[in-house]
Design an enzyme around this catalytic site. Sequence first.
Site, mmCIF file in Angstrom:
data_model
loop_
_atom_site.group_PDB
_atom_site.id
_atom_site.type_symbol
_atom_site.label_atom_id
_atom_site.label_comp_id
_atom_site.label_asym_id
_atom_site.label_seq_id
_atom_site.Cartn_x
_atom_site.Cartn_y
_atom_site.Cartn_z
ATOM 1 N N GLU A 15 -5.352 -70.693 -8.803
ATOM 2 C CA GLU A 15 -6.026 -71.929 -9.225
ATOM 3 C C GLU A 15 -6.009 -72.107 -10.740
ATOM 4 O O GLU A 15 -5.848 -73.225 -11.237
ATOM 5 C CB GLU A 15 -7.466 -71.966 -8.714
ATOM 6 C CG GLU A 15 -7.608 -72.262 -7.220
ATOM 7 C CD GLU A 15 -7.450 -71.037 -6.331
ATOM 8 O OE1 GLU A 15 -7.219 -69.932 -6.863
ATOM 9 O OE2 GLU A 15 -7.572 -71.181 -5.101
ATOM 10 N N HIS B 129 -18.299 -69.288 -0.447
ATOM 11 C CA HIS B 129 -17.512 -70.452 -0.014
ATOM 12 C C HIS B 129 -18.338 -71.715 0.169
ATOM 13 O O HIS B 129 -17.879 -72.672 0.770
ATOM 14 C CB HIS B 129 -16.814 -70.146 1.324
ATOM 15 C CG HIS B 129 -15.590 -69.300 1.187
ATOM 16 N ND1 HIS B 129 -15.595 -68.083 0.570
ATOM 17 C CD2 HIS B 129 -14.311 -69.513 1.593
ATOM 18 C CE1 HIS B 129 -14.372 -67.564 0.610
ATOM 19 N NE2 HIS B 129 -13.580 -68.414 1.221
#
Lengths: 360, 324
Positions: free
Chosen positions: B60, B129
Amino acid sequence: MHTVDKPGRLKDSSSSAPQPAALPALTRDQKHGMLRMMVLIRRFEEQAEQAYLRQQIRGFCHVYSGQEAIAVGTESVINRDDAVITAYRDHGHALARGMCPKACMAELLGKATGCSKGKGGSMHFFDKSKHFYGGHGIVGGQTPLGLGLAFAQKYTNTNRVTLCYLGDGAINQGVFHESLNIAALWKVPVIYIIENNLYAMGTSVARSSAGDPLVKRASGYDMAGIVANGMDVDDVRAKTAEAVNLARTESLPSIMEIRAYRYRGHSMTDPRKYRSKDEEEQQRKRDPIEIYKQRLIDDGSITEKDYDDIEASVGAEVKEAYEFALNSPDPELEEVFDDIFAPETQIDEIERRPKWSYGD
Amino acid sequence: MPIITYRQALNQAIAEEMERDDNVFILGEEVAEYNGAYKVSEGLLDKFGPRRVIDTPISEGGFTGLAVAAATYGLRPIVEYMTWSFSLVAFDQIINNAGQVRYMAGGQFEVPMVIRGNSGGGLRVGATHSHTPENWYANVPALTVITPAFPDDAKGLLKSAIRSNNPIIFIENEILYNYKDEVPEGEHLTPIGKARIRREGSDITFIANSASTHRALEAAQTLASQGVEAEVIDLRTIKPLDFDLIAESIRRTNRAVIVEENKPFAGWGAQVAYMIQRHLFDELDAPVIRVASLDAPQPYNAKLEDYLMPSADRVVKAAKAVLA
C-alpha cells in the site's frame, strides 16, 4: 588546499574506469559548466552554513558539500524534461537542475520569493518548471514518488525518465523495497540513486546496512545494479549514462550506488562526534571539485586563471543570492491559507473555509 | 430510476469517469483480474485493459506513493484499498505526500487523486480490520474526506471526487455494499462538502454519516412511533464540514444527537459537538450527546462487537435523554 589523489588511486572506489566512449565527448564549455556547477553548490552551501549560524536559516539544514559530483554528474546525462526527485539534502540537486540560486537561498531564509514561497524550507525545494519534484523530508518517503513520476512518464508515452535520489540510510525503509519491486515488475523507467555518504545520520553504513555493496539489493528484483565513484564526476556521468540508457530505451529501472563522503554533519546541528577528524581529513583529500579541476587543467580544458574566474563569478552569484534572500519579504500572514487546495476546474468549487471556524 | 446496489453505483462512477478521461486509472490489490476483492471494480479490466486497471503487489505504501506522484504529473489515479484498515501502512504517503506536497511546494502542484475502499465494523473481522478512519484523515488540512451512506451519493460523490483537482479520501462502508436504492443513470454529480437531510423532523436533529446514517434513520423510525419526529442529517462529506445545514436544523429543533462509528476520543463528532456549543450555544435546549463506538479495540465476538458499536437502540436512548 587538499592534496589531490588521481581518480585511479581512490581507495574505496569499486567502480571500473570511466568509459567516456559510451558518451559523446564533452565540449570545453560543458566541462567548464560542470566544474562551475560543483563550485556553485559548494559555495552556496558554505553561505547557507553561515546564514544558519546567524539564525537566518532555522530548523534543519542539510548541506551537500562533498557530494557535488553526484548531482552534477547524474544531471549531465539527462534531459531538461526528465524528472528529478530527492530527499531533504536537496540544495545540490536543485541547483544542478538549473534552479535559480536566488530562489533557493530565499527558500532557506523562508522568504516569499523562495522556490516554495517560504513554505517548504531547506528540506522541501520544488520547481515544477524544472521538473524538480522535491525536496522530501521523510527518509525514503520519496522513493515511491519517484516510481510514480516514472510511471506517469511511461503512461503518457513521453520517453522521459526519472532520477530518484536517496541516502544510504533510506535503503532500509520498507517503502523503498515496495517501490523496487513494482518498478521491476512493471518496467518503470526510474533510476534509484543511492548516495552512499557512509553515514545514516550518525550511524555508519557498517552499523546500519547489511550487505556490501548496497547495490546488491538490485539483484533480488532482477534489476541492474551499478556502482560509481561519487568523487569523480566523469565516473558518475559514465555510469549514470548506462542506467539512463536502460530506462530510456528499454524502460528498465536500475539502482545505482554512488559513493561519496558527506563533509559536514547530517544537519547543521550535528557535531559529528561519531567519526574522527583524521577520517574527515583523509576523505577531503579526494575532493571531487579538486579532482575535476585538476583533470581539466591537465587536459588543457581550463587554466588556473579560468578556475579563479569560476570562483570569482560563483562568489558573486552566491553573494547576490544571499542578498536577494535577505532583502526579500516574508510571506504575508494571510498566505498561511493559500496553496492548500488547487482550484477546481471540472466540478463546482468546494467551499473550504466556511464562516464556521473549526477552531477559535 | 434504476435501483442498484451501493457497490454497483461505485462501479458505475469509476467506469463512467474512466470512459470520460484517459488520465483516470485504478490500481490496487485484486482490482483487475480478480475483479475486485469486493467486486467494486468488476468488469473494468475487460472494458479498459491492463494499462488502466492495474493489479498491484501488496504494497500500500508503494502504490499509494506512486499514485501521489502520478497525480502531480497530471494523471488522475484512483487507489483502491481492500479496506481502509490497510491504509495504516501507507500513512506516510497519504499524510506527508498526498496531504502536504502542494502546500510545501507553494502551490506548484495539483494532486488530483482519489483513495477509496471500504471501512467499518460489524463484520466480525477483529481489531485490525474494522477501523473507521475518517477522523484521522480529516485532521490533515489538505485532505477532503467523503463517506457516502446511500447508492446515489456513492455514485455522485465518487464522480465528483475523481474530477476534483485535490486529494480525496473516499471511505465506503462494507455493510452498505449490497444496499439497494435508486441511482440516476449517466451523469450524476453530488456536490462535495454538502450534507443532506435524509429525514425531516422538528423535535431533534441526528447528525450522522455512512452506516451510522442508517442507524440514525432506524432510531428515528422507532421514535416516530412514540410521537417524536427526528431530523436526520447525513453529512456525506466529513471535511469540509457542512455546518450551515447543521445550524439550520438545530435552530429549528434545538436538540442534537451525533451518531458516528469513530471511537469517541476525537472522533469527528467531537468536532461537530464543539462547533455546536461554540456557534449555537444559545439555540440549545439540552446538551448534545454523542453516540460513538465504545473506547475499546474492536472485539471479534459478535455480542461484544455489537455492544461496542453505535446502534439504533443507543441512539433512541440518547435522544430520550436529550429530550427529557
